[in-house]
Design a protein around this motif. Structure first.
Motif, PDB file in Angstrom:
ATOM      1  N   PHE A 149      18.224 101.888  15.671  1.00 19.59           N
ATOM      2  CA  PHE A 149      19.168 100.863  15.311  1.00 19.59           C
ATOM      3  C   PHE A 149      18.336  99.552  14.880  1.00 19.59           C
ATOM      4  N   TYR A 150      17.131  99.180  15.662  1.00 20.59           N
ATOM      5  CA  TYR A 150      16.355  98.306  15.483  1.00 20.59           C
ATOM      6  C   TYR A 150      16.017  98.041  13.948  1.00 20.59           C
TER       7      TYR A 150
ATOM      8  N   LEU B 299      19.229  86.955  24.073  1.00 21.86           N
ATOM      9  CA  LEU B 299      19.942  86.008  22.862  1.00 21.86           C
ATOM     10  C   LEU B 299      19.902  86.767  21.808  1.00 21.86           C
ATOM     11  N   THR B 300      20.720  87.781  21.828  1.00 22.49           N
ATOM     12  CA  THR B 300      21.111  88.680  20.601  1.00 22.49           C
ATOM     13  C   THR B 300      22.722  88.982  21.043  1.00 22.49           C
TER      14      THR B 300
ATOM     15  N   ILE C 194      23.190  96.253  25.839  1.00 16.52           N
ATOM     16  CA  ILE C 194      22.205  95.364  26.527  1.00 16.52           C
ATOM     17  C   ILE C 194      20.777  95.885  26.008  1.00 16.52           C
ATOM     18  N   LEU C 195      20.762  97.204  26.241  1.00 22.33           N
ATOM     19  CA  LEU C 195      19.384  97.730  25.845  1.00 22.33           C
ATOM     20  C   LEU C 195      19.053  97.791  24.364  1.00 22.33           C
ATOM     21  N   MET C 196      20.001  97.959  23.779  1.00 18.00           N
ATOM     22  CA  MET C 196      19.833  97.652  22.155  1.00 18.00           C
ATOM     23  C   MET C 196      19.412  96.436  21.710  1.00 18.00           C
ATOM     24  N   GLY C 197      19.814  95.544  22.526  1.00 21.06           N
ATOM     25  CA  GLY C 197      19.651  93.842  22.230  1.00 21.06           C
ATOM     26  C   GLY C 197      18.175  93.582  22.925  1.00 21.06           C
TER      27      GLY C 197
ATOM     28  N   LYS D 237      14.290  92.528  20.739  1.00 21.32           N
ATOM     29  CA  LYS D 237      13.286  91.508  21.317  1.00 21.32           C
ATOM     30  C   LYS D 237      12.044  91.717  21.850  1.00 21.32           C
ATOM     31  N   ASN D 238      12.093  92.768  22.830  1.00 17.64           N
ATOM     32  CA  ASN D 238      10.848  93.289  23.383  1.00 17.64           C
ATOM     33  C   ASN D 238      10.863  94.931  23.829  1.00 17.64           C
TER      34      ASN D 238
END
Lengths: 637, 498
Positions: free
Chosen positions: A186-187, B320-321, B397-400, B404-405
């Protein structure tokens, strides 16, 4: 039609699960069996449509999640790959449903059992018909859940409960990798739909990403993470420990879930993602390596086990290894072919062993059996057919698929090709020996059971035998009939169409003649050899065992994986939890946090209280003291 | 001005409470009080459904705004809702009637007072979620402590006084700093009106300190590690209905506060402190999951699991996504259902057997099959199985976080494995196995009111698991707005250069 295939089993499950008590055992069995059977018929129709006219379809049922750029649907995707899986799943499932009617006839919880079986079928179907990774994951966890329910079906058995939890947790470890793979997809692509991902893959093949401070190629990473998931579900080396324990469940469950369908989901995943794997040589090499290690490892362990179901479980593990290394050398279609034939003969072997266990009143130790082939003639013959097919006896189904795997490995130009092929041959020999050991110890030699008289032995009822016969027919002919379609040089690309991607067309070379004949010869020779070792002259085996005690124990204890994992994962987590709770939460945070503050305030106020003694002279003295200090300060200034 | 629907939502429970207080109920069972409480809370729920129905999801503006002068020149009583707060209001009005039903059947002493406490608490909860003025928010936020303090302190278990004070001490200490911050915001900008503050913005040089002050209050309420130890104690001693409200709604106030105030008012500071939040969230997830694994008391286990789940929430918010924040809100709502349900299921066996020790149970499935089924659904919801609402939140949440990290997402994903471990082990020890304790044999299966309350919770857990659209739809615009307005660096799609 697609809707019916998917939702009939679910409907059957709901009816049987929630209204089982009201409509009675019989009705539940009839409803679930017929629902799944209709679904199986429809799947066969779809399958023939795919064969004849290259039918493809993608039904969008509803939106599932749409958040930002993430957009996921509930879908039913039909193409060559999923149609093969549909047939395997629904066919084996319907036979197992019917068989269970007989096998579970003495169990008080029939509706519940049937409901779980049907629910499992539904979950498995959502897995194979998904058009995106998220629904795949849904089915993936769904089948894991049903497997958890079914392994722990006899909930009073402590060992069954433990096995169920173990299965779920080990799978979760695999799913952890799988989920990370989905996040990464997805990323990178901003979508999780197969079509879009597969379309975009060629554009990113040389991009790198920093994963846990290691610079890695993105495609490699995606492939490896997804493969961790596949390893968990398909019980591959390192994540295999749950499968043998899962045999605590009722035997029909082992046949359906732990032989024919769920455990093959990992292979399906790799094949489904062939458009990604084709771009990652690294991942394919890892798959080959893990696949052949598993095939070999499981076969060695199967040699010395004494529980009839555990032997077959390790055999399944080993055969899954074969499928993986087929996929690893790029022969995805051969992997699918072996998956297809394996479903027949392995389900046959499990259900056959179920019939044996049924006759022995739930005895599973093959040392407690023997000499009953005259008493159980049909079961005996059917088990022999299954064994012949499994070992790859010429003209039976296993022969076509397994030998094809070994040959493809041999001619493939990958690093591990030759190595994998030789391990393949060796494992085929081991497979043959442990399979015949099982047959001979169970049906030949002396009758060794002390609890039951041999005269009490009798065949299982017709409702259990009929499904076995259907499977036996499949085990004999599936290889011959579908060989051309699945792996023929010309037809295969037509049949699989877009569902499997081959970056380069498969090699059409043939291995040398001697190599082609090698495996079948070994397989055939091993039959008399096993007969001699396990029936005629058992002393030799005993001698080997006693002279090589350490190796025997090593194999008997399954290479000590369970003990190892217990030491490095289970116990430390528990200790850690206890430490954090008692010491950190209790002795550090609470002591210096709320309890500390409140006792501080209390002590302080207790001291403050002493000032209010009520004696005038004390107050006067304090005043005097303060006054003189102030005065001194003023003067000094 | 139109009909003041939000004020009605806020005031209705209080009116009900007054009614119960003044109306003398002659018979001992407090029949009339029960019906009044039930009627009021259900009416409130219907009203909030109506609110959701007429709510316009396409705009980012606050809706149904009421703005009245209160303390002239200083504070206005200002309330309004956007797509985020409306979900929390629905959650509150949905959970409260369920509590009222269970209270009617389970609380033996001073029932009338308990009902009053619950109704007052509902007023404060709704107030928190729709106030658009910092002072009004603060008042509601802190006032919620008092009924909860009483519920634990009066109707609680043996160590209730210790727990109640621990709860009070922790939460109050954090809030004092927030009060100071609110006062200084007033000094800096001259207003406490949230909408105006959004427009004005707060000078960067003050943001970090102010953010920390708000954080200290929200962190305690969430609760985040290391200020979480009040929660297990409070839950263990609280009566069932108290635990349900505490876990389902009160914990969400802090998460809501993070989104509404920390992100909204101090965007620069929020980005600055992301590493802090990540660290604390990860510790919370792993640490409390491990601790949960070893618990001997069912309620403590669920309390610790709540801390782990809230760790996911804080992690998601500060990614923040879009996916992360939506996932967090979803997770909060879902956790509202699941944790409420789990505390109710513990309550069911506690009422019959009067112990919460896991080792005193085992083999319940053979005597309480219905109980086994609903408990299974809740356990699965808690461990985040796809098809339950728990999955959608956690996964988003984990996708977001992954965007980021990657390291953070990887560690957090490990928590998912542990979550399955402690939940399934708990379930196994209570429900499966042979019956070892013979005194369990005369336990009866779910009664009718229990089927109703638990059934009401099964529905949303499964429904939103398969079809989360209604919730996500409602928050999509508002979350997008928070991200756009505050210029949080939009996710760069590195590979495709989108």
């Amino acid at each position: 039609m697609e809707y019916l295939i998917l939702f009939l089993p679910l409907l059957g499950s709901i009816i049987s699960g929630f209204f089982g008590r009201n409509i009675g055992d019989k009705a539940c069995q009839i409803i679930t069996c017929s629902m799944v059977s209709i679904s199986a018929l429809l799947s066969i129709i779809i399958f023939s449509k795919v064969i004849i006219s290259g039918y493809e379809n993608n039904v969008i049922v509803a939106t599932w999640i749409s958040s930002g750029s993430l957009d996921v649907n509930w879908s039913i995707k039909i193409d060559a790959l999923s149609s093969v899986m549909l047939v395997v799943v629904t066919l084996v499932s319907s036979l197992v449903h019917i068989y269970s009617v007989g096998y579970m006839s003495h169990d008080p919880h029939k509706p519940r059992f049937m409901a779980y079986l049907s629910l499992f079928t539904f979950a498995m179907l959502t897995l194979v018909t998904s058009d995106n990774f998220l629904q795949l994951f849904f089915g993936w966890e769904g089948v894991g859940l049903c497997s958890y329910f079914l392994i722990g079906f006899w909930y009073k058995k402590e060992s069954a409960n433990a096995a169920a939890i173990k299965a779920f947790l080990v799978n979760r470890v695999g799913d952890f990798g799988f989920a990370l793979g989905i996040f990464l997809i997805f990323y990178v692509f901003g979508t999780v739909n197969y079509d879009e991902v597969f379309r975009l893959i060629p554009t990113i093949t040389d991009q790198k990403i920093n994963f846990l401070s290691i610079e890695t190629n993105i495609v490699d990473l995606i492939c490896l993470l997804l493969f961790v998931g596949a390893m968990g579900k398909s019980a591959q080396f390192l994540l295999h420990t749950w499968l043998p324990d899962a045999m605590e469940g009722p035997t029909p469950v082992s046949a359906l879930i732990h032989a024919a369908t769920m455990v093959t989901a990992g292979v399906f995943l790799v094949v489904r993602c062939s458009p990604i794997y084709e771009y990652s040589q690294l991942a394919l090499s890892v798959i080959t390596l893990i696949g052949m290690t598993t095939a070999f490892f499981a076969a060695t362990v199967a040699l010395v086990q004494t529980d009839i179901k555990k032997i077959i479980a390790y055999s399944t593990c080993s055969q899954l290894g074969y499928m993986f290394f087929a996929a690893g050398v790029g022969a995805y279609n051969v992997a699918m072919f072996h998956l297809f034939t394996h479903a027949f003969f392995k389900a046959l072997l499990f259900l056959g062993s179920g019939s044996v266990i049924h006759s022995f009143k739930d005895e599973q130790d093959i040392n407690q059996m023997g000499g009953v082939w005259k008493k159980l003639p049909y079961t005996y013959v059917l088990m022999i057919i299954g064994t012949l097919a499994l070992t790859g006896f010429p003209l039976l189904s296993g022969y076509y698929s397994k030998d094809a795997i070994i040959e493809f490995a041999f001619v493939s130009e990958t690093k591990f090709g030759i190595y994998a092929a030789s391990i393949g041959v060796l494992t085929a020999l081991l497979t043959s020996i442990y399979s015949w050991r099982l047959i001979f110890k169970t049906f030949h030699g002396n009758y060794n059971n002390k609890k039951l008289g041999i005269e009490t032995m009798h065949e299982s009822p017709i409702i259990m035998m009929a499904p076995l016969i259907v499977l036996a027919v499949g085990a004999i002919f599936a290889g011959m009939f579908f060989k051309e379609l699945f792996i023929g040089y010309e037809t295969t690309y037509n049949f699989w169409g877009n569902s499997i991607k081959f970056l380069e067309t498969l090699s059409t070379d043939h291995p040398p003649k001697w190599f082609i004949y090698l495996t079948p010869t070994l397989v055939i020779l091993s039959i008399p050899l096993s007969y001699y070792l396990f029936v005629k002259n058992t002393k030799i085996v005993d001698d080997i065992v006693s002279t090589n005690q350490p190796i025997y124990t090593f194999l008997q204890k399954k290479w000590f994986f369970d003990e190892l994992y217990d030491q490095i994962f289970v116990k430390p987590s528990k200790k850690c939890g206890l430490f954090l709770w008692k010491k950190i939460d209790g002795l550090v945070i609470d002591r210096f946090g709320p309890d500390g503050i409140s006792s501080l305030i209390k002590n302080f106020s207790l001291k403050a209280v002493k000032f209010q003694s009520g004696f005038i002279y004390q107050y006067a003295f304090i005043m005097l003291l303060g006054f003189s200090i102030l005065l001194t300060l003023l003067i000094v200034k | 001005m139109n009909f003041p629907i939000l004020s009605s939502l806020i005031l209705l429970p209080t009116i009900g409470a007054l009614f119960i207080f003044f109306v003398r109920s002659s018979n001992k069972q407090y029949q009339s009080s029960k019906y009044v409480a039930l009627f009021i809370t259900v009416a409130n729920f219907i009203l909030s459904i109506y609110l959701w129905f007429v709510f316009d999801k396409s705009t980012v503006e606050f809706q149904f705004v009421e703005d009245r002068e209160w303390i002239v020149g200083f504070v206005n009583y200002k309330v309004g809702v956007d797509g985020i707060s409306i979900l929390f209001i629905l959650l509150s009005t949905f959970i409260t009637p369920i509590c009222v039903i269970t209270v009617n059947y389970t609380v033996k002493k001073r029932l009338k007072d308990f009902l009053i406490a619950i109704l007052i608490l509902e007023t404060f909860m709704i107030g928190v979620f729709c106030s658009l003025d910092l002072v009004v928010f603060y008042l509601f936020f802190e006032a919620g402590l008092i009924p909860m303090f009483l519920i634990i302190g009066i109707w609680g278990g043996e160590r209730r006084v210790y727990s109640a004070f621990k709860f009070f001490l922790y939460t109050l200490l954090g809030s004092v700093l927030m009060l100071i911050a609110i006062i200084s915001i007033y000094w800096i900008t001259g207003t406490t009106d949230v909408e105006k503050l959004y427009e004005l913005g707060i000078d960067q040089k003050y943001q970090n300190l102010l953010w920390l002050a708000f954080f200290s209050s929200f962190a305690v309420k969430t609760p985040m590690w290391p200020v979480h130890t009040w929660l297990p104690d409070a839950h263990v001693e609280a009566p069932t209905a108290g635990s349900v409200l505490l876990a389902a709604v009160l914990l969400k106030m802090a998460g809501y506060g993070f989104i509404r105030f920390s992100l909204g008012l101090f965007p620069a500071a929020s980005e600055y402190f992301v590493p802090l939040i990540y660290t604390l969230s990860l510790i919370a997830i792993i640490y409390t999951s491990l601790v949960a694994l070893m618990q001997e008391d069912m309620k403590k286990l669920i309390a610790y699991s709540s801390v782990a789940h809230m760790g996911f929430v804080t992690l998601g918010i500060f990614t923040l996504t879009q996916q992360g924040i939506e996932g967090s809100i979803f997770q909060m709502i879902s956790h509202g259902f699941v944790s409420a349900a789990l505390f109710l299921t513990v309550g069911v066996v506690y009422d019959r057997h009067h112990t919460r020790l896991i080792s005193k149970y085992g083999g319940l499935v053979s005597i309480m099959p219905k109980y086994a089924i609903v408990f299974m659904v809740f356990a699965l919801g808690s461990l985040g199985l796809p098809g339950t609402s728990g999955f959608v939140g956690e996964f988003l949440i984990l996708m977001g976080a992954f965007k980021k990290n990657i390291l953070v997402a990887t560690i957090a994903s490990l928590g998912v494995i542990l979550g399955a471990a402690y939940m399934l082990w708990l379930y196994k020890r209570i429900v499966f196995g042979k019956i070892i304790h013979d005194d369990l044999r005369n336990m009866i299966d779910l009664k009718r009111f229990e089927i109703i309350t638990l059934g009401l919770l099964v529905i949303p857990i499964l429904f939103f698991g398969f079809y989360p659209e209604p919730l996500i739809n409602s928050i999509e615009t508002s979350v997008g707005n928070i991200l756009d307005v505050n210029y949080f660096n939009q996710t760069k799609n590195l590979a495709l250069g989108k």
